[in-house]
Design an enzyme around this catalytic site. Structure first.
Site, mmCIF file in Angstrom:
data_model
loop_
_atom_site.group_PDB
_atom_site.id
_atom_site.type_symbol
_atom_site.label_atom_id
_atom_site.label_comp_id
_atom_site.label_asym_id
_atom_site.label_seq_id
_atom_site.Cartn_x
_atom_site.Cartn_y
_atom_site.Cartn_z
ATOM 1 N N ASP A 1 27.808 45.942 -73.319
ATOM 2 C CA ASP A 1 28.400 44.823 -74.073
ATOM 3 C C ASP A 1 29.657 45.390 -74.947
ATOM 4 O OD1 ASP A 1 27.703 41.893 -75.652
ATOM 5 O OD2 ASP A 1 29.426 41.948 -75.019
HETATM 6 C C1 GLC Z 1 31.304 39.562 -76.462
HETATM 7 C C2 GLC Z 1 30.038 39.834 -76.058
HETATM 8 C C3 GLC Z 1 30.169 39.179 -74.380
HETATM 9 C C4 GLC Z 1 31.233 39.135 -73.807
HETATM 10 C C5 GLC Z 1 31.829 40.519 -74.990
HETATM 11 C C6 GLC Z 1 33.579 40.135 -73.547
HETATM 12 O O1 GLC Z 1 30.934 40.510 -77.398
HETATM 13 O O2 GLC Z 1 28.388 39.518 -77.247
HETATM 14 O O3 GLC Z 1 29.598 38.029 -74.621
HETATM 15 O O4 GLC Z 1 31.350 38.619 -72.751
HETATM 16 O O5 GLC Z 1 32.109 40.735 -75.625
HETATM 17 O O6 GLC Z 1 34.463 39.605 -74.094
#
Ligand code: GLC
Length: 730
Positions: free
Chosen positions: A290
């Protein structure tokens, strides 16, 4: 799933030519980052801001004036494998052209974007869509999202989010399928099928990225990013099955969650990412952290330095780094020091290349360009309208609904005319101007109405405006749109108080005191604790964040064009203090009851405001003639469902079990099957749901899955708190 001799051969041939830098490049996902404030770099601006030498306003002015760094040279050198956040075909194609035609090996970039509940045709928030209990709709909306996103150069979506959550204080419940593992599992499989189709290399299909792996929805206190601690038995029984269902459906990628599980961050959790995911489930796609998830292991305290975090993550099986550059910065040195082996790096590169080959990126690296754009086409809008209406849940109705089109109404609440509130919290390409709000739908339908917003997105009330509107209108019914401002839902939006916010309770009280009928329409990202407001209202409809066709869908339900059929995907609590709250709780040694020596709070009843699976309609359904027929390892559960009212409708028949014999405590009910049945007025149909022995088991504390014979309570029900009851030893 994706490993074929042909693809593995192509990977071998390509990797034989790759330098270490090019290999590590494949592990790096970047995004456009601002550089070059007017005289100083953004990095310097950040340092000055952090040192307090400039204020936030000055810092933001500096950075917003900066140009975007497209990292074109890194692409040319083959040291970027993926991009996040590009959703414009010309932009994507321009960067892709550099990768494919100017880099040494021409490895295409994979462009990822959060397409969570629609691209330009924005569908209801997932928590709302889950209330349809309709796998075909789950799949179709993902299919539309993929087709539209592929047109904008997107190859890969960071969805579906399948985090089971039992605590509506968590803002991200809006983004997932609710509190039930079985519903979440069917949702997960349908979404993967929708995004990827039967052929993931088709140009109008995109790779799924199932998230957040795992148990993010169990964050302590419903507080986002908070710690998660539970037995392996509970993890396997409640939180992992939706991911297993997604992998079984062919998910190409997964995303480890920010949280730790029992002290090990998911991002560096080898048991989770490798032993369980690849060893037990046979997953052969790739994992992306993430955002900055690898970096956060330093904050978790399990990695002392960026190098420690990079070493732990790559060895655990986290293949790609979303945005923190720890792999780019640290892996070469870690390799030299022998802390990481070439095999560790090669394994991650192989997993990523495997998906790039399987997705056909080498054959068609550029944006999908159909003859005619499908974005927001009539067919897509019609689907959004259908799902919008079917996701809405009628919570109360004393006969005031459905409204009559020839009777004037008064509409109050800013939600009635705010496109962003229709789209909801997880929207990147959706545009507010594309959204149909309630006012627009009423005008289009020729319904006579007065409108006075009276509130704003700070949920403050203009009392005078409200009193004036109530006094001047000749309508005897008020539609009051209340709820949560969408920017207070979703990620980083946990709330300690989930009653109706701001001055909205007062607004409803004033309307009630006016003597007019009150139809309360909720726009929210999560279940709200609103017992008093329900009491005040003649009718209550939960509309969630209903999507680009939200206004039409609300009109359809409020005026009876559609018979509401939504069933709650998450329990509504009586108050914030009773969270977490969920239907499939354990019985305990002092079962919940309104008596002293029972598991309960002494200041509220031991019941939810509305239970999981609950929802009314404009007709009634009668259940009769329950039959439970065993056949080997199958159990066929059937009942007659009768529409006793005067309006055709769609009923969601739910089948729950309770296992009475186990060496581990068991939930009072567990959803193990559901099906939908359409019934004309007075029509009866026999509905059968098939259960299998292997879904009726449980994990013991040794993480063994047990399916020994037991007496079972079987319920065929309209919701988790009612239904026909039968028993069987099976
Ligand atoms: C965010 C989220 C995730 C998302 C990623 C990219 O912090 O936790 O769900 O896909 O960043 O945007």
């Amino acid at each position: 799933m994706f490993k074929t001799p042909e693809i593995e051969k192509r990977i071998d041939e390509l990797m034989a030519k790759m330098t270490l830098e090019e290999k590590i490049g494949q592990l790096y996902q970047t995004g456009l980052s601002p550089v070059g404030g007017f005289e100083i770099s953004v990095k310097e601006a950040e340092q000055m801001f952090e040192a307090g030498r400039i204020g936030r306003k000055e810092y933001e002015e500096l950075v917003t004036r900066a140009s975007a760094d497209e990292k074109e040279n890194m692409i040319r050198e083959g040291t970027v494998g993926s991009y996040i956040g590009i959703h414009n075909p010309e932009h994507a194609n321009r960067l892709q052209k550099i990768a494919v035609e100017e880099s040494r090996l021409g490895i295409p970039l994979i462009f990822g974007l959060d397409v969570v509940h629609g691209h330009r045709t924005v569908f209801p928030s997932p928590l709302g869509e889950a209330c349809t209990f309709d796998d075909e709709l789950f799949r179709k909306s993902a299919e539309v999202a993929a087709r539209e996103a592929a047109e904008d150069g997107v190859h890969w979506t960071f969805a579906p989010m399948v985090d089971v959550s039992r605590d509506p204080r968590w803002g991200r419940v809006a983004e997932g399928p609710g509190e039930d593992t079985y519903l979440a599992s069917r949702f997960a499989a349908a979404k993967v099928k929708g995004f990827q189709g039967d052929d993931i290399s088709a140009p109008d299909r995109i790779c799924a990225c199932v998230k957040h792996f795992a148990a993010y929805g169990a964050c302590e206190g419903g507080r986002d990013y908070n710690t998660v601690d539970m037995s392996e038995a509970k993890l396997r029984e409640v939180y992992l099955p939706p991911f297993a269902a997604a992998v079984k459906a062919g998910a190409a990628t997964l995303m480890p969650a920010f949280n730790d599980i029992n002290g090990t961050p998911c991002t560096t959790n080898k048991w989770l990412l490798d032993d369980y995911l690849r060893g037990e489930l046979g997953f052969d796609g790739f994992l992306i952290s993430d955002a900055h998830g690898i970096k956060e292991c330093v904050f978790h305290g399990t990695a002392e330095t960026p190098a420690d975090a990079a070493e732990q993550a790559i060895k655990a099986g986290c293949d790609m780094d979303m945005g923190c550059e720890f792999y780019t910065d640290c892996l070469p040195e870690l390799l030299k020091e022998g802390r990481v082996t070439m095999d560790d790096i090669d394994r991650a590169v192989r997993n990523i290349l495997r998906i790039k080959f399987a997705a056909g990126l080498f054959e068609h690296p550029y944006a999908y360009a159909p003859e005619k754009s499908t974005k927001l086409c009539a067919e897509h809008r019609a689907l959004a309208r259908e799902i919008g209406a079917k996701s809405m849940v009628l919570l109360k109705n004393n006969g005031v609904l459905p409204l009559k089109e020839n009777k004037k109404v008064l509409v109050v609440g800013y939600f009635a005319d705010d496109g962003n509130e229709m789209l909801g919290m997880w929207v990147i390409s959706g545009r507010a101007e594309d959204a149909v709000c309630l006012n627009g739908a009423l005008k289009e339908a020729g319904v006579s109405f007065d409108y006075a917003p009276c509130t704003d997105n700070q949920l403050t009330l203009d009392r005078e405006a409200l009193q004036k509107a109530l006094k001047e209108t000749d309508a005897d019914t008020v539609i009051a749109l209340v709820g949560e401002h969408f920017r207070t839902t979703g990620e980083a939006n946990s709330k300690s108080y989930i009653g109706l916010g701001g001055d909205q309770p007062e607004m409803l009280r004033i309307i009630k005191e006016s003597g007019k009928k009150l139809v309360t329409v909720l726009l929210s990202g999560r279940p709200l604790a609103i017992p008093d407001e329900v009491e005040l209202s003649n009718a209550v409809v939960e509309c969630w964040q209903p999507g680009v066709e939200g206004g039409h869908a609300m009109y359809d339900v409020l005026f009876g064009k559609v018979n509401p059929s939504g069933r709650l995907s998450m329990t509504f609590p009586l108050n914030s203090g009773s969270c977490p709250i969920y239907y499939n709780h354990m019985n305990t040694g002092r079962p919940a009851a309104d008596i002293k020596w029972a598991t309960r709070y002494i200041d509220i009843k031991p019941v939810p405001l509305f239970p999981f699976g609950y929802g009314l309609s404009y007709t009634d359904y009668e259940y009769s003639n329950l039959q439970i027929v065993p056949d080997g390892n199958k159990l066929y559960v059937s009942a007659d469902i009768t529409n006793t009212g005067d309006m055709a409708g769609e009923e969601t028949v739910q089948v729950y079990i309770h296992r009475s014999k186990a060496t581990h405590t068991r939930p009072v009910r567990e959803l193990k099957g559901y099906t939908k049945v359409y019934l004309e007025p007075k029509e009866t149909k026999c509905v059968t749901v098939e259960l299998s022995r292997d879904q009726m088991g449980y994990y013991n504390n040794q993480s063994e899955y047990c399916t020994e014979e037991s007496r079972f309570d079987i319920y065929v029900a309209h919701d988790s708190a009612s239904g026909l009851h039968g028993e069987i030893v099976f």
